[in-house]
Design an enzyme around this catalytic site. Structure first.
Site, mmCIF file in Angstrom:
data_model
loop_
_atom_site.group_PDB
_atom_site.id
_atom_site.type_symbol
_atom_site.label_atom_id
_atom_site.label_comp_id
_atom_site.label_asym_id
_atom_site.label_seq_id
_atom_site.Cartn_x
_atom_site.Cartn_y
_atom_site.Cartn_z
ATOM 1 N N ASP A 183 0.736 -1.127 -0.015
ATOM 2 C CA ASP A 183 0.010 -0.115 0.151
ATOM 3 C C ASP A 183 0.661 1.383 -0.109
ATOM 4 O O ASP A 183 0.310 2.237 -0.421
ATOM 5 C CB ASP A 183 -0.959 0.124 1.288
ATOM 6 N N MET A 225 -5.491 -2.950 -4.826
ATOM 7 C CA MET A 225 -5.598 -3.122 -3.401
ATOM 8 C C MET A 225 -5.142 -1.659 -2.858
ATOM 9 O O MET A 225 -4.969 -0.508 -3.686
ATOM 10 C CB MET A 225 -4.788 -4.129 -2.746
ATOM 11 N N GLU A 278 -9.297 -0.131 -3.965
ATOM 12 C CA GLU A 278 -10.290 -0.746 -3.231
ATOM 13 C C GLU A 278 -10.932 0.275 -2.203
ATOM 14 O O GLU A 278 -12.332 -0.042 -1.928
ATOM 15 C CB GLU A 278 -9.905 -1.986 -2.574
HETATM 16 O O1 F6P Z 1 -2.146 -4.164 3.391
HETATM 17 C C1 F6P Z 1 -2.032 -4.983 2.237
HETATM 18 C C2 F6P Z 1 -3.264 -5.469 1.757
HETATM 19 O O2 F6P Z 1 -2.861 -6.160 0.450
HETATM 20 C C3 F6P Z 1 -4.159 -4.241 1.268
HETATM 21 O O3 F6P Z 1 -4.062 -3.553 0.324
HETATM 22 C C4 F6P Z 1 -5.391 -5.233 1.613
HETATM 23 O O4 F6P Z 1 -6.612 -4.547 1.759
HETATM 24 C C5 F6P Z 1 -5.171 -6.360 2.475
HETATM 25 O O5 F6P Z 1 -3.883 -6.154 2.663
HETATM 26 C C6 F6P Z 1 -5.761 -7.591 2.302
HETATM 27 O O6 F6P Z 1 -5.769 -8.416 3.400
HETATM 28 P P1 F6P Z 1 -5.705 -9.968 3.109
HETATM 29 O O7 F6P Z 1 -4.651 -10.725 2.439
HETATM 30 O O8 F6P Z 1 -5.791 -10.343 4.640
HETATM 31 O O9 F6P Z 1 -6.905 -10.313 2.519
#
Ligand code: F6P
Length: 404
Positions: A183, A225, A278
């Protein structure tokens, strides 16, 4: 850490812990011609995985155990990897050999030799928060750190993982942080490991999408993301030449977007790519979530905005529209050259910080230089896109002038 002087050691009684420390120090003295302190580093990766983590672990290990550097230092290091982030340090039973083997592993130059080439994290990761107010396991964590003889913890992660590292630091444990998150929303550093590879994935996937979008004269809405920060969507959209980029920092108006799309009608361009983060949302609405489940750090899972935007565009304009959620593909694959370099620089910096006793700090990149910042300054807030500097609110895209 062994702190006693040789004189103190000489006075130590045979059979006591001090005595064995003396024996150890004497042998180090004989081996290296001077007294060495030995520190045990525990390295862990927490939060979402991403390419570059293995490289950071490799460079922590390699620089800590480097023989050539070791001969110039007044301390030597042993490095262990912790399985599954903070979970490993909480769940390990230091008195049980099986549990020790499951949750800890000795690392040396030979073991980590090829790690920087591979994505994911060989140590494993979790979103375990030992300081979760609803399930506080910080005492177990402290106890295990002591029992394992860990002198310093190197935590590689984003705001959540480093927040836990800061809490640990406040409890008197020596900690050092390395910034990681696709991010790129960590305050205190211009760069966090994983971001560049993710931007490359977005760019490559959109390149692929263009041929099919063009063949069918379709609009594609691509969801990236990024949580509450629009960096991934903005840079991914800019690098792939997206027509419209929607980011959380600037709520969008669907009428304006449809007008921009219709402006293209009649021109040679047969399709359009929209990139939507997102966390982006229409004016006056909340972020879209995939479930109301909250993780140990208080986050909900975001997602679903691309489908909403695609349906709205098709409904309002009759232009054929599809959507695509890139999801975890953005965290997959091998690290880009830039992520390998950053992993290396941050890994080396973490060991330098330990030697300089810069504890409670995070390695950081600022204006192209590696430095460090207090962990305290990096947590509890996010580095968001400055929409005045980097975003064109009328065209819903990156700025087309760099003059402020
Ligand atoms: O913080 C990194 C990230 O990839 C975000 O961009 C995303 O919202 C989240 O983690 C997704 O998390 P998980 O892997 O738990 O689905």
């Amino acid at each position: 850490m062994l702190k006693a002087s040789r004189k103190q050691m000489a006075r130590a009684r045979q059979g006591t812990e001090e005595y064995y420390q003396f024996i150890y120090l004497t042998s180090e003295f004989i081996n290296h011609g001077r007294l060495l302190m030995k520190m045990k580093i525990a390295v862990l990766t927490g939060g979402g995985d991403c390419p570059g983590l293995n490289g950071a672990v490799k460079w922590v290990t390699k620089s800590a155990t480097d023989q050539w550097l070791g001969s110039k230092r007044s301390m030597s290091f042993e490095v262990i990897g912790i399985t599954d982030g903070w979970r490993g340090l909480v769940d390990v039973d230091p008195d049980d050999p099986k549990s020790l083997a499951k949750y800890t592993r000795p690392l040396d130059e030979e073991i980590v030799r090829t790690w920087d080439r591979y994505g994911g994290t060989n140590l494993g990761t979790s979103r375990t928060n030992p300081f979760n107010p609803k399930n506080d396991r910080s005492e177990i964590l402290l106890d295990n750190i002591k029992k394992l003889g860990i002198d310093v913890v190197v935590a590689i992660g984003g705001e959540d993982t480093l927040g836990a590292a800061y809490s640990l630091h406040k409890l008197g444990i020596k900690t050092v942080g390395i910034p990681k998150t696709i991010d790129n929303d960590l305050v205190g550093t211009d760069y966090s490991i994983g971001f560049d590879t993710a931007v490359n994935v977005i760019t490559e996937e959109i390149d692929r999408l263009r041929t099919t979008a063009g063949s069918h004269s379709r609009i594609f809405v691509v969801e990236t993301m990024g949580r509450h920060a629009g960096w991934l969507a903005l840079h991914g959209g800019e690098c792939s030449g997206a027509y419209i980029i929607l980011i959380p920092e600037h709520p969008f108006n669907l009428d304006e977007i449809c007008t921009l799309l219709q402006e293209r009608k009649g021109r040679e361009i047969r399709y359009a790519i929209l990139v939507v983060s997102e966390g982006a949302k229409p004016v006056g609405q909340k972020e879209f979530i995939t479930s109301s489940k909250i993780d140990e750090f208080g986050h909900v899972a975001l997602g679903g905005i691309a489908k909403f935007v695609a349906d709205e565009i098709e409904g309002r304009t009759s232009l054929e529209t599809r959507h695509l959620i890139l999801s975890h593909l953005q965290r997959g694959g091998t690290p880009s050259a830039h992520d390998r370099l950053m992993a290396r620089w941050f890994g080396i910096a973490a060991v330098d910080m330990i030697i300089n006793e810069d504890f409670g700090r995070m390695a950081s990149l600022q204006r192209g230089e590696i430095t460090s910042v207090p962990l305290k300054e990096c947590i509890g807030k996010l580095k968001l896109v400055d929409t005045v500097k980097y975003y064109d609110k009328e065209r819903y895209n990156g700025r087309r002038s760099i003059i402020s």
